[in-house]
Design a protein around this motif. Structure first.
Motif, mmCIF file in Angstrom:
data_model
loop_
_atom_site.group_PDB
_atom_site.id
_atom_site.type_symbol
_atom_site.label_atom_id
_atom_site.label_comp_id
_atom_site.label_asym_id
_atom_site.label_seq_id
_atom_site.Cartn_x
_atom_site.Cartn_y
_atom_site.Cartn_z
ATOM 1 N N THR A 53 4.082 28.704 21.914
ATOM 2 C CA THR A 53 3.891 28.096 23.234
ATOM 3 C C THR A 53 2.479 27.529 23.391
ATOM 4 O O THR A 53 2.280 26.477 23.991
ATOM 5 N N SER A 54 1.489 28.236 22.844
ATOM 6 C CA SER A 54 0.111 27.755 22.974
ATOM 7 C C SER A 54 -0.069 26.389 22.323
ATOM 8 O O SER A 54 -0.801 25.533 22.832
ATOM 9 N N GLU A 55 0.616 26.172 21.171
ATOM 10 C CA GLU A 55 0.501 24.868 20.500
ATOM 11 C C GLU A 55 1.183 23.775 21.312
ATOM 12 O O GLU A 55 0.716 22.640 21.378
ATOM 13 N N MET A 56 2.326 24.117 21.926
ATOM 14 C CA MET A 56 3.013 23.136 22.775
ATOM 15 C C MET A 56 2.148 22.761 23.985
ATOM 16 O O MET A 56 2.029 21.583 24.352
ATOM 17 N N LEU A 57 1.518 23.773 24.594
ATOM 18 C CA LEU A 57 0.641 23.493 25.740
ATOM 19 C C LEU A 57 -0.569 22.672 25.314
ATOM 20 O O LEU A 57 -1.013 21.771 26.032
#
Length: 302
Positions: A53-57
């Motif tokens: 999720t952090s990479e998507m954000l």
């Protein structure tokens, strides 16, 4: 612009916070160690069968920054105030011009209009030249043109420190450079610099313009140089120095490369594909700094 920075840092903190909360569930990729050398999105890892999720954000944040860089209007008042720092070496305060693209939407949809000055700007330059010398036009060595291009953020942050380095170098040159008035073109593209240079009767034009933003570089400034500028030239007549920003090519290096091109263009009376940038040649730098002895094949080995 301050609001933009505050919001960006706030979202970055949210992304980092979320990354720390979910790090135990992320399967790291061994290539991730290379991220210390580059901002490129490599070694992202995975959470289950998806991206963390952090990479998507982080991706969404970078995309938002790139969109802002294109759409945010250049703060010309603030920029004009910054450029007054160079008033002592210029014949007049910065001149504010505009292309034929009257708004941002038109600029993005009609690149051809961004390459031409509107009538008001053209008349302003012609009036200035007439007032300066009457029947004899002044002869300038270099016209520096600033345009928002595709990233107003790049211009807002990087033009002043780059010019500080470049003008300092020009002032210390043995052969003087007579500078034309500094001009700022709103909704301008690269080719509009040649038109400005022609109307100012300049031997060369240096265009500083915001580059098309990437997902890791929304603040990249480009420098384009043309010898003997005139309307209608193609890109083959221009030299380019790209990615000028704190995280890319530093101001000092960019200024030295630009000075090299300027001096070589003045010596050879040309620019573009016929003028090669050899400013980073190891042999040339070594000779300049006397780091290695000057030897030839006739020199006996010691």
């Amino acid at each position: 612009m301050k609001k933009y920075n505050d919001e960006s840092s706030h979202v970055s903190n949210m992304v980092n916070s979320h990354a720390s909360m979910t790090s135990s569930e992320v399967v790291n990729n061994p290539w991730r160690t290379l991220r210390r050398y580059t901002n490129a999105r490599i070694g992202l890892g995975r959470a289950g069968i998806s991206l963390p999720t952090s990479e998507m954000l982080g991706f969404q944040l970078s995309h938002a920054k790139a969109r802002d860089a294109v759409k945010l209007r250049l703060d010309t008042e603030e920029l004009q105030h910054k450029l007054t720092e160079f008033s002592s070496v210029l014949p007049c305060p910065p001149m504010m011009l505009h292309s034929q693209a009257f708004d941002r939407t038109t600029f993005l949809q009609r690149p051809d209009l961004g390459r031409k000055l509107n009538d008001v700007s053209r008349n302003l330059l012609l009036k200035f030249m007439t007032q300066q010398a009457g029947t004899t036009q002044p002869d300038y060595d270099l016209a520096i043109v600033v345009a928002d291009g595709l990233s107003s953020i790049a211009v807002q942050y990087n033009v002043q420190p780059l010019l500080r380095q470049l003008i300092t170098l020009l002032k210390h040159e043995s052969e003087s450079w007579r500078l034309a008035p500094l001009t700022v073109v709103e909704q301008g593209r690269v080719a509009v610099g040649d038109e400005v240079g022609e109307y100012l009767n300049a031997k060369a034009v240096l265009m500083l313009i915001g580059e098309r933003p990437g997902l890791s570089s929304p603040d990249s400034l480009g420098l384009y140089f043309t010898w003997a500028p005139e309307i209608g030239l193609t890109d083959a007549r221009r030299n380019c120095i790209s990615n000028i920003r704190p995280a890319g090519l530093g101001y000092d290096d960019a200024a030295h490369r630009a000075l090299y091109l300027l001096k070589e263009a003045r010596r050879l009376n040309l620019s573009g594909v016929a003028l090669k940038d050899r400013s980073d040649s190891p042999a040339l730098n070594a000779l300049k700094t006397n780091a290695v002895p000057k030897r030839s094949f006739l020199t006996k080995p010691s």
